[in-house]
Structures are given as C-alpha cells and as structure tokens.
Write a protein that holds these residues in place. Sequence first.
Motif, mmCIF file in Angstrom:
data_model
loop_
_atom_site.group_PDB
_atom_site.id
_atom_site.type_symbol
_atom_site.label_atom_id
_atom_site.label_comp_id
_atom_site.label_asym_id
_atom_site.label_seq_id
_atom_site.Cartn_x
_atom_site.Cartn_y
_atom_site.Cartn_z
ATOM 1 N N ASN A 1 0.803 3.798 1.706
ATOM 2 C CA ASN A 1 0.916 4.536 2.952
ATOM 3 C C ASN A 1 0.691 3.574 4.096
ATOM 4 N N HIS A 2 1.695 3.419 4.925
ATOM 5 C CA HIS A 2 1.522 2.482 6.026
ATOM 6 C C HIS A 2 1.198 3.161 7.342
ATOM 7 N N ARG A 3 0.858 4.455 7.274
ATOM 8 C CA ARG A 3 0.392 5.097 8.492
ATOM 9 C C ARG A 3 -0.817 4.355 9.020
ATOM 10 N N ARG A 4 -0.996 4.419 10.303
ATOM 11 C CA ARG A 4 -2.183 3.795 10.888
ATOM 12 C C ARG A 4 -3.410 4.595 10.476
ATOM 13 N N ILE A 5 -4.324 3.942 9.766
ATOM 14 C CA ILE A 5 -5.555 4.590 9.337
ATOM 15 C C ILE A 5 -6.605 4.411 10.428
ATOM 16 N N GLY B 1 -9.882 3.695 12.494
ATOM 17 C CA GLY B 1 -10.967 2.766 12.212
ATOM 18 C C GLY B 1 -12.170 3.429 11.568
ATOM 19 N N GLU C 1 -6.265 -0.132 -0.942
ATOM 20 C CA GLU C 1 -6.169 0.066 0.505
ATOM 21 C C GLU C 1 -7.037 -0.951 1.252
ATOM 22 N N LEU C 2 -8.203 -1.225 0.696
ATOM 23 C CA LEU C 2 -9.132 -2.173 1.322
ATOM 24 C C LEU C 2 -8.735 -3.625 1.056
ATOM 25 N N ALA D 1 0.857 -1.189 0.000
ATOM 26 C CA ALA D 1 0.000 0.000 0.000
ATOM 27 C C ALA D 1 0.889 1.233 0.000
ATOM 28 N N VAL E 1 -11.464 3.738 7.975
ATOM 29 C CA VAL E 1 -11.581 2.418 7.326
ATOM 30 C C VAL E 1 -13.042 2.113 7.025
#
Lengths: 235, 235
Positions: free
Chosen positions: A5-9, A11, A80-81, A3, A14
């Motif tokens: 961007n591996h930043r924490r997305i 919830g 991303e999903l 992906a 999401v």
Amino acid sequence: MPAPNHRRIPGATVARLPVYQRILLELVRGGTTTVSSEQLAEMAGVNASKVRKDLSFLGSFGTRGSGYDPEYLLSQIDRELGLDGDWPIAIVGMGNLGRALANSPGFSSRGFRVAGLFDVEPSLVGRRVRGMCIHQLDDFEEMASSDPPRIGVIATPGATAQDVADRMVKAGVGSVLNFAPRVLTVPPHVLLRYVDLSIELQVMSFYLSRTDRRGSAEVSSPLPHVVGLGPSAPA
Amino acid sequence: MPAPNHRRIPGATVARLPVYQRILLELVRGGTTTVSSEQLAEMAGVNASKVRKDLSFLGSFGTRGSGYDPEYLLSQIDRELGLDGDWPIAIVGMGNLGRALANSPGFSSRGFRVAGLFDVEPSLVGRRVRGMCIHQLDDFEEMASSDPPRIGVIATPGATAQDVADRMVKAGVGSVLNFAPRVLTVPPHVLLRYVDLSIELQVMSFYLSRTDRRGSAEVSSPLPHVVGLGPSAPA
C-alpha cells in the motif's frame, strides 16, 4: 518487493507500528494464534478504532469477528517498517549511552545491524563493545566508504553533536538519530530525528501532578496505564 | 497552585509539551523574546494549527499578530507538566543504560532529582555515579521509606524487570518508567510507561525504505525532517 500500500501513512500511525510490532512479537512467542483489535488496543494503550484504522493502512486483514493473525500481521508490519531490509548503523560516542545502545537488542535485530562504533577519546579507541572494536572518529569516512551506514546515531555530549552530524552528512549518511541534547542542522535531504531520554519523565510528572492536585480517585480514570512504547510521531 | 486549566488535555498534546518546552528553552537561552506558532511548528515538526491547539489547552496567550512570549509560555508549560514540583527518581539497574540515565541532564533538572541508584551486582554496589553511591537492591525499601521516589526507573535486563517492578510497587512507588525490553504488569493505580530505545530506528527505516522504493525525489516532500523529540502519547 514493494509494500502492499503506497498510500501516505500518517506519522502518528508510523510511530505506533513498532508498538504493535512489539506486542505481536510477544504474542507470537507465547503461541497466540488470534488477537482482536480490542486486545491490541488495550496492550498498546490506544483505543480499538485507532488500532483498526492504523492497521487498515497495511492492507485488509478481515478482522470482523475472527480477529487478526498475529504472525501474518507481524510480517506485514515488519515489511511496512522496512525491517526486511539491511540497516547498518554507525554509533558515534561510546560513553555509557553509546555502549547501552550498541548492546541493546533492538539495535541488532529485525534488519538493524551495528556496523561501526566511534569515539574521539583515545582511552576508548580500540576497546571492544559486543565484540566490535571502537574506532577513532577520524576513521568514519573510510568506514563509511566500505560499509556505508544507513543510519548515523549520535550519542555524544551536546557540544560535539553538530560536528558529528556534519561529518556523517559529509560521509553520505542519509539519516541521523540524535540522542545528544542539542538541536541540530542538516541538509533537507537528510532525515533527522531526536530521542530525549527524559521526555517520558515529563509526561509522567504531568499525570502525577494532576493526581496530586485532584486526588487520586478523581484522576484514576484519565490516568493512562500502559501507554505507547517509544518516541513521538510527526504531525 | 492549581493549573490554569483543568480540561482534559489529550495524550498527544501532553507528549508534545516537552518538545515545545525544549525548543522554548533554547529560544529563551538565545535571547528570543517572541515566537510565532509557525516558527514553533517548524522547529517541532508539526503543523502550526496543531501548535495553536496544543497551546490553547494551557490557557489563552493572544498569539494573533504578536506571537508568543517564549519565557512566559515556558513557565506555563513547566507548570502544566508539573515541573514546578519535586520528583525524586530511583533508578534500578546501573549498567551502561542506568549510568547514562543517571548522568543525563534531563534526569536532574526542572523538578527531577535522582534520589537513589540500585543494582544487584556486588561489583557495582558502592561505586559512585555522579557523586551518588550505588546501593544494593535489597536496600530499596529502606531508602523508599526515608526519601520516597515518585518515579521508579527500570534499566535492568528484561528477565529481572518484573521483579524490580513488583518491588517498587510494594515499596509504594506510584509510577514506573520501564526501559527493559519486557511487558510488565502493575496494579491499576500505578502509572506505567515504556521507553524503547530502538523504536526510533524503526520509524527511520520506515521512511528510508519508502525512499528506496520510490526514489528519493518522489519522497522528498513527505519525508519528515526534524520530528518529535521523544516518546509517544496515549490515544
């Protein structure tokens, strides 16, 4: 491919990505070539700054003035999903709900694939739903070893849901989506989520009862019109 | 009887109230007489400060030290959600999904009541679901005039969903819950919400694909375990 961007997305973001995804899919099908955050916001029932913040987690898209390219944005959200993956699903419980799920387009599109249908009821075993045979629940482990389901869907009555979850976990299923009206226990490494078909009713009765109490004129502005499709997010 | 608090409750809080309600119901049934915000938070998959903030909208409960009384809290949430009211529901589309909804406990409890079932398919009309007869869709207006549904539920295929929504609106139904995979248009005074049965799958594939990409050890902490039951909130 990783992906972007591996930043924490968060919830909540999401949970909104599939909503944007649905909207973009309709726009692309309709031939739209550009969409603003304001338009997306209105269709998703959230505010525009939230849309921009949500989409910023996917990378930078250069929205100022020109708007988003729905097709490109869609591909980013899909990636991303994880919708570029293969997600075999096993559904246990082939009553009306299980059959509705097996037949629903969302369970057989964009990476998802119904790989196995199971029930304990002898009169259902052997019948076909969407061309697939309903198997005995006792065959779950065997099926799981040849085509391991990534997601186990529980559509049984509440009373048997924990047994089914235990069986899924034992067979190595890493995530469980529970439609049964029962709180389940699974080991910490297993992803467990719930869907309750009646929760939206309660959200509606909340808004409707406020309308009743205050009179519709007073409530017409806070009353959400089109709001989120689908289920809630973690904290 | 008015709600204890007429402050504007954020949509995200409204969407979490049914989640707390489910948990409290299980606790009360199990004989629990006190519950802390931390316990509620863990069971709901949100953090404790969010729980305390959400519940503060219901009034003051004096949680410090002593915890909440689940039964009292439940009654407050029920009242806030309008579950002390009468919410007749009409379901249009009696395929597997409509039948699953008609049979689901959440559609016939805590104020909700299935008042009418409709379909256009002659082979379904006259059949019974949960003791109720399936009516012709053409009888919708007549039924709506004798026992007006507060909530219209659309469980038809996407292609006919807009027609059904139009018919509901024309018959005076003030809120529409759409399970069909189609974006609908209704007048501004009508509350419209969507449920998409596959959105949770996408939320799961998001977390699972991150696990795949990073390796499970690295992701085990951000992976949500038990998260929200049910659908998402407005902004």
